[in-house]
Design a protein around this motif. Sequence first.
Motif, short mmCIF file in Angstrom:
data_model
loop_
_atom_site.label_atom_id
_atom_site.label_comp_id
_atom_site.label_asym_id
_atom_site.label_seq_id
_atom_site.Cartn_x
_atom_site.Cartn_y
_atom_site.Cartn_z
N SER A 27 1.04 -1.23 0.04
CA SER A 27 0.09 -0.01 -0.02
C SER A 27 0.80 1.23 -0.05
O SER A 27 0.31 2.13 -0.76
CB SER A 27 -0.88 0.16 1.37
N GLN A 28 2.05 1.14 0.72
CA GLN A 28 2.95 2.39 0.54
C GLN A 28 3.60 2.74 -0.64
O GLN A 28 3.80 3.59 -1.23
CB GLN A 28 4.28 2.02 1.77
N VAL A 29 3.76 1.34 -1.27
CA VAL A 29 4.41 1.55 -2.78
C VAL A 29 3.49 2.04 -3.72
O VAL A 29 3.78 2.92 -4.33
CB VAL A 29 4.91 0.29 -3.26
N SER A 30 2.24 1.57 -3.60
CA SER A 30 1.28 2.30 -4.30
C SER A 30 0.90 3.68 -4.10
O SER A 30 0.87 4.46 -5.34
CB SER A 30 -0.08 1.36 -3.89
N GLU A 31 0.78 4.07 -2.80
CA GLU A 31 0.74 5.63 -2.75
C GLU A 31 1.65 6.46 -3.27
O GLU A 31 1.58 7.71 -3.78
CB GLU A 31 0.48 5.65 -0.95
N ARG A 32 3.05 5.75 -2.85
CA ARG A 32 4.22 6.64 -3.37
C ARG A 32 4.29 6.84 -4.97
O ARG A 32 4.46 7.95 -5.48
CB ARG A 32 5.66 6.01 -2.85
N ILE A 33 3.88 5.68 -5.68
CA ILE A 33 3.98 5.83 -7.05
C ILE A 33 2.96 6.83 -7.53
O ILE A 33 3.09 7.68 -8.47
CB ILE A 33 3.87 4.44 -7.68
N LEU A 34 1.73 6.75 -6.97
CA LEU A 34 0.67 7.77 -7.35
C LEU A 34 1.19 9.11 -7.14
O LEU A 34 0.93 10.03 -7.78
CB LEU A 34 -0.53 7.33 -6.60
N ASN A 35 1.79 9.23 -5.94
CA ASN A 35 2.33 10.67 -5.53
C ASN A 35 3.32 11.08 -6.42
O ASN A 35 3.26 12.24 -6.85
CB ASN A 35 2.77 10.81 -4.03
N LEU A 36 4.26 10.03 -7.14
CA LEU A 36 5.07 10.61 -7.93
C LEU A 36 4.67 10.98 -9.36
O LEU A 36 5.28 11.96 -10.07
CB LEU A 36 6.27 9.48 -7.99
N PHE A 37 3.69 10.28 -9.75
CA PHE A 37 3.36 10.35 -11.28
C PHE A 37 1.87 10.93 -11.39
O PHE A 37 1.64 11.18 -12.51
CB PHE A 37 3.59 9.03 -11.70
N ARG A 38 1.20 10.97 -10.54
CA ARG A 38 -0.34 11.43 -10.48
C ARG A 38 -0.36 12.90 -10.53
O ARG A 38 -1.22 13.74 -11.40
CB ARG A 38 -1.27 10.91 -9.47
N LYS A 39 0.61 13.51 -9.81
CA LYS A 39 0.52 15.01 -9.60
C LYS A 39 0.83 15.80 -10.94
O LYS A 39 0.00 16.84 -11.10
CB LYS A 39 1.22 15.55 -8.48
N SER A 40 1.60 15.09 -11.78
CA SER A 40 1.73 15.82 -13.13
C SER A 40 0.89 14.98 -14.21
O SER A 40 1.41 15.18 -15.49
CB SER A 40 3.32 15.56 -13.41
N ASP A 41 0.04 14.36 -13.80
CA ASP A 41 -1.16 13.65 -14.56
C ASP A 41 -0.46 12.80 -15.64
O ASP A 41 -1.03 12.62 -16.83
CB ASP A 41 -1.88 14.79 -15.61
N ASP A 42 0.62 12.35 -15.25
CA ASP A 42 1.28 11.22 -16.25
C ASP A 42 0.25 10.05 -15.95
O ASP A 42 0.43 9.28 -16.86
CB ASP A 42 2.71 11.04 -15.25
N ILE A 43 0.07 9.50 -14.71
CA ILE A 43 -0.77 8.26 -14.80
C ILE A 43 -2.13 8.55 -14.02
O ILE A 43 -2.11 9.67 -13.29
CB ILE A 43 -0.04 7.25 -13.97
N TYR A 44 -3.07 7.64 -14.39
CA TYR A 44 -4.52 7.69 -13.77
C TYR A 44 -4.73 6.94 -12.61
O TYR A 44 -5.13 7.42 -11.67
CB TYR A 44 -5.38 7.42 -14.87
N GLU A 45 -4.19 5.90 -12.44
CA GLU A 45 -4.36 4.88 -11.59
C GLU A 45 -3.00 3.80 -11.61
O GLU A 45 -2.66 3.70 -12.50
CB GLU A 45 -5.57 4.09 -11.64
N PHE A 46 -2.83 3.30 -10.33
CA PHE A 46 -1.83 2.20 -10.29
C PHE A 46 -2.00 1.34 -9.14
O PHE A 46 -2.62 1.78 -8.08
CB PHE A 46 -0.50 2.95 -9.85
N PHE A 47 -2.01 -0.03 -9.43
CA PHE A 47 -2.30 -0.93 -8.50
C PHE A 47 -1.13 -2.09 -8.52
O PHE A 47 -0.47 -2.14 -9.64
CB PHE A 47 -3.41 -1.90 -9.02
N ILE A 48 -0.76 -2.37 -7.44
CA ILE A 48 0.31 -3.60 -7.21
C ILE A 48 -0.13 -4.70 -6.55
O ILE A 48 -0.76 -4.33 -5.23
CB ILE A 48 1.91 -2.84 -6.66
#
Length: 124
Positions: A27-48
């Motif tokens: 869950s921490q990995v998912s949260e960190r990836i979303l924080n890294l890439f969602r804010k610049s609208d690079d990704i919409y959703e991420f699941f691991i």
Amino acid sequence: MKSNNIPSDEDFARASAALSRRSRGLSQVSERILNLFRKSDDIYEFFIMDCSDTSFRASVFFRWNLQIKEANDSGLSARIINAVYAELESVGRGARSAIKVEFEFDSHENVELNYEGDYFLRLR
């Protein structure tokens, strides 16, 4: 002698603890990836998800189908892959050389068109 096959409260507690151990840090990995890439609208959703202690499945969703190719061409996909491995290592799941991650790149557009917008159905 036990006459039924109904799990006991202890059985459920052991199973719950085993699931928690197996998914530790994800869950921490998912949260960190979303924080890294969602804010610049690079990704919409991420699941691991874990497949075993050293094997994982990562699903990256862009907003539009077109973005999948663009991300590959621009190197964004490679940056996401590197970040996932780094985050897995940071939560103690193993070094890149010791773990395996199967990556899947898709789009929210596809989920909307083919899975009625339901990520659960898409990820099954």
